[in-house]
Scaffold this motif. Structure first.
Motif, PDB file in Angstrom:
ATOM      1  N   ARG A 174      10.328  -0.412   8.810  1.00  0.00           N
ATOM      2  CA  ARG A 174       9.472   0.619   8.204  1.00  0.00           C
ATOM      3  C   ARG A 174       9.211   0.233   6.753  1.00  0.00           C
ATOM      4  NH1 ARG A 174       8.757   6.751   8.437  1.00  0.00           N
ATOM      5  NH2 ARG A 174       8.097   7.236   6.316  1.00  0.00           N
ATOM      6  N   PHE A 175       7.933   0.270   6.397  1.00  0.00           N
ATOM      7  CA  PHE A 175       7.496   0.023   5.029  1.00  0.00           C
ATOM      8  C   PHE A 175       6.928   1.320   4.476  1.00  0.00           C
ATOM      9  CE2 PHE A 175       7.039  -3.941   7.338  1.00  0.00           C
ATOM     10  CZ  PHE A 175       7.573  -4.888   6.478  1.00  0.00           C
ATOM     11  N   ASP A 176       7.458   1.784   3.351  1.00  0.00           N
ATOM     12  CA  ASP A 176       6.912   2.949   2.663  1.00  0.00           C
ATOM     13  C   ASP A 176       6.123   2.431   1.462  1.00  0.00           C
ATOM     14  OD1 ASP A 176       7.956   5.170   4.220  1.00  0.00           O
ATOM     15  OD2 ASP A 176       9.917   4.440   3.574  1.00  0.00           O
ATOM     16  N   LEU A 177       4.816   2.678   1.482  1.00  0.00           N
ATOM     17  CA  LEU A 177       3.915   2.119   0.475  1.00  0.00           C
ATOM     18  C   LEU A 177       3.755   3.066  -0.696  1.00  0.00           C
ATOM     19  CD1 LEU A 177       1.848   0.909   3.374  1.00  0.00           C
ATOM     20  CD2 LEU A 177       2.797  -0.642   1.669  1.00  0.00           C
ATOM     21  N   ARG A 178       3.513   2.492  -1.873  1.00  0.00           N
ATOM     22  CA  ARG A 178       3.555   3.303  -3.102  1.00  0.00           C
ATOM     23  C   ARG A 178       2.372   4.240  -3.269  1.00  0.00           C
ATOM     24  NH1 ARG A 178       2.183  -1.835  -5.822  1.00  0.00           N
ATOM     25  NH2 ARG A 178       0.042  -1.457  -6.433  1.00  0.00           N
ATOM     26  N   ASP A 179       1.187   3.852  -2.760  1.00  0.00           N
ATOM     27  CA  ASP A 179       0.007   4.710  -2.889  1.00  0.00           C
ATOM     28  C   ASP A 179      -1.073   4.210  -1.924  1.00  0.00           C
ATOM     29  OD1 ASP A 179      -1.155   2.427  -4.148  1.00  0.00           O
ATOM     30  OD2 ASP A 179      -0.674   3.207  -6.143  1.00  0.00           O
TER      31      ASP A 179
END
Length: 102
Positions: A10-15
């Motif tokens: 899982r990648f949580d992207l900054r914006d």
């Protein structure tokens, strides 16, 4: 004994801008993975319902050696280097199929 090796990342992207760039990187990188990595059986990037800044990869490798070969590719290293600048977090779940299931 089945040696299939599965990873869910899982990648949580900054914006939103980071998410768009991430998606472009994925579009440029995944075809090479699928074409050039014999031991990569499944490599599926996905969005997450109701979480527009999250992406999940479902990765299935023939075995751990195939995963090591994937990680050793220069294109994979370049992808991950750029991704580090786009995320607020990464979580990788290393999985082994349950014997006799699926």
């Amino acid at each position: 004994m089945d040696s299939t090796f599965v990873i869910v990342v899982r990648f949580d992207l900054r914006d939103e801008a980071a998410a768009a760039e991430f998606d472009q990187l994925v579009a440029a990188t995944v075809p090479g993975i699928l074409a050039e990595e014999e031991g990569t059986l499944v490599y599926t990037p996905m969005t997450v319902d109701d979480e527009p800044l999250a992406r999940v990869f479902h990765e299935v490798y023939r075995d751990r050696d195939a995963h090591r070969a994937h990680e050793a590719r220069p294109a994979t290293a370049a992808f991950l280097e750029r991704v580090r600048e786009l995320v607020t977090g990464v979580r990788a779940e290393l999985c082994t199929p349950v014997a006799g299931q699926g």
